[in-house]
Design an enzyme around this catalytic site. Structure first.
Site, mmCIF file in Angstrom:
data_model
loop_
_atom_site.group_PDB
_atom_site.id
_atom_site.type_symbol
_atom_site.label_atom_id
_atom_site.label_comp_id
_atom_site.label_asym_id
_atom_site.label_seq_id
_atom_site.Cartn_x
_atom_site.Cartn_y
_atom_site.Cartn_z
ATOM 1 N N GLU A 160 3.611 -5.153 0.750
ATOM 2 C CA GLU A 160 2.930 -4.680 1.921
ATOM 3 C C GLU A 160 1.451 -5.339 1.578
ATOM 4 O O GLU A 160 0.561 -4.408 1.860
ATOM 5 C CB GLU A 160 3.347 -3.302 2.170
ATOM 6 C CG GLU A 160 4.639 -2.896 2.336
ATOM 7 C CD GLU A 160 4.705 -1.608 3.123
ATOM 8 O OE1 GLU A 160 3.742 -0.746 3.191
ATOM 9 O OE2 GLU A 160 5.898 -1.221 3.283
ATOM 10 N N GLU A 185 13.158 -1.904 1.389
ATOM 11 C CA GLU A 185 12.842 -0.355 1.292
ATOM 12 C C GLU A 185 13.466 0.344 2.537
ATOM 13 O O GLU A 185 13.382 -0.435 3.649
ATOM 14 C CB GLU A 185 11.257 0.111 1.535
ATOM 15 C CG GLU A 185 10.455 -0.171 -0.064
ATOM 16 C CD GLU A 185 9.037 0.611 0.166
ATOM 17 O OE1 GLU A 185 8.756 1.240 1.118
ATOM 18 O OE2 GLU A 185 8.242 0.112 -0.657
#
Length: 291
Positions: free
Chosen positions: A65, A210
């Protein structure tokens, strides 16, 4: 398969000979060095991938991220991925180990309707286009961290059943394509596919690196719930997660993967590789009680 957020030697040695496939990570703090110095990328691959021939390492994530956690690294992210890929090739591992980088779903500027899905303007041309070209060239995949439950908690107009993937959810229709969406996950996946296609990428697959639904805590920036806590989607504007909703969401997700019905309205033949976050509960992590 399991994904770890480093290349911890104790973990990699423990997984040797188990048949479990492992995705390791070059941490965010090493991305700039790996981008600037090919020899560093080679040393990292030798120490953290090639050094474990009996552990089935099948992927390297370069950062995690980055757009959210380290936006200063965005301009060098693809170069770091390229250098790690070249290092794997030098070690004869480029076919067995794929390189990617997980992005958060909020890397999309527009996500509804799904056919209007577009990446954020500041990364679309400068980062995502060359990244997708890299992934297509190397036979890799785009990694996306997806949390429909958290999206729902910040958008109270979304119905709970739709967010959780319950069978009784009312469908939503994309007015441009006429495609009908029975759950938020499919809408988010197709928004990502459309965003990729808008940049000319048609053959890159998605891996959901995720995936989860919080069982406790509260949405970031919101006050603690009154009266002992609220359930996700109770319509009072201060929705909080619950164990019941987390269980429903995860059961729906796992049952779908096991059933083989993994396609989306836009990509009916798509597969689903899903990493569930995570192997242990974070209730002892400390810090703010945020989801």
């Amino acid at each position: 398969m399991v994904r770890i957020y480093d290349a911890d030697p104790d973990m990699l040695n423990a997984l040797a000979g188990t048949g479990i496939k492992v995705m390791v990570m070059l941490p965010n703090e090493d991305v700039a060095t790996a981008a600037a110095d090919k020899s560093y990328a080679l040393r990292w691959v030798r120490s953290n991938v090639a050094a474990y021939p009996h552990t089935q390492i099948n992927g390297v994530t370069v950062g995690n991220e980055v757009f959210d956690m380290r936006p200063d690294l965005s301009p060098v992210l693809v170069q770091a991925m390229t250098n790690v890929q070249d290092a794997l090739a030098q070690q004869g591992l480029a076919d067995a180990v794929k390189v990617s980088t997980p992005i958060a779903f909020d890397a999309l500027q527009v996500s509804w309707p799904p056919s209007s899905g577009r990446f954020k303007y500041d990364i679309a041309q400068q980062v995502m286009r060359p990244m997708l070209a890299f992934l297509q060239r190397t036979g890799s995949y785009l990694s996306v961290n997806l949390y429909p439950c958290l999206t729902y908690m910040n958008q109270p107009d979304i119905a709970r059943d739709y967010a959780l993937g319950n069978a009784n959810a009312a469908a939503a229709t994309d007015p441009k394509t006429g495609l009908r969406y029975n759950n938020l996950l499919d809408a988010q996946l197709d928004a990502t596919y459309f965003a990729m296609e808008a940049l000319g990428s048609l053959g890159v697959s998605l891996k959901q690196t995720e995936h989860g639904c919080a069982s406790g805590g509260r949405p970031k920036g919101k006050p603690p719930p009154r009266g002992g806590g609220r359930r996700l989607g109770d319509g009072d504007g201060a929705a909080a997660p619950s164990k019941e909703n987390a269980q429903a969401y995860m059961n729906n997700l796992m049952n779908r993967v096991l059933s083989g019905r993994t396609g989306t309205p836009h990509r009916p033949d798509a597969d689903m590789d899903v990493y569930i976050f995570e192997l242990f509960n974070e209730n002892g992590k400390g810090g703010p009680d945020d989801c």
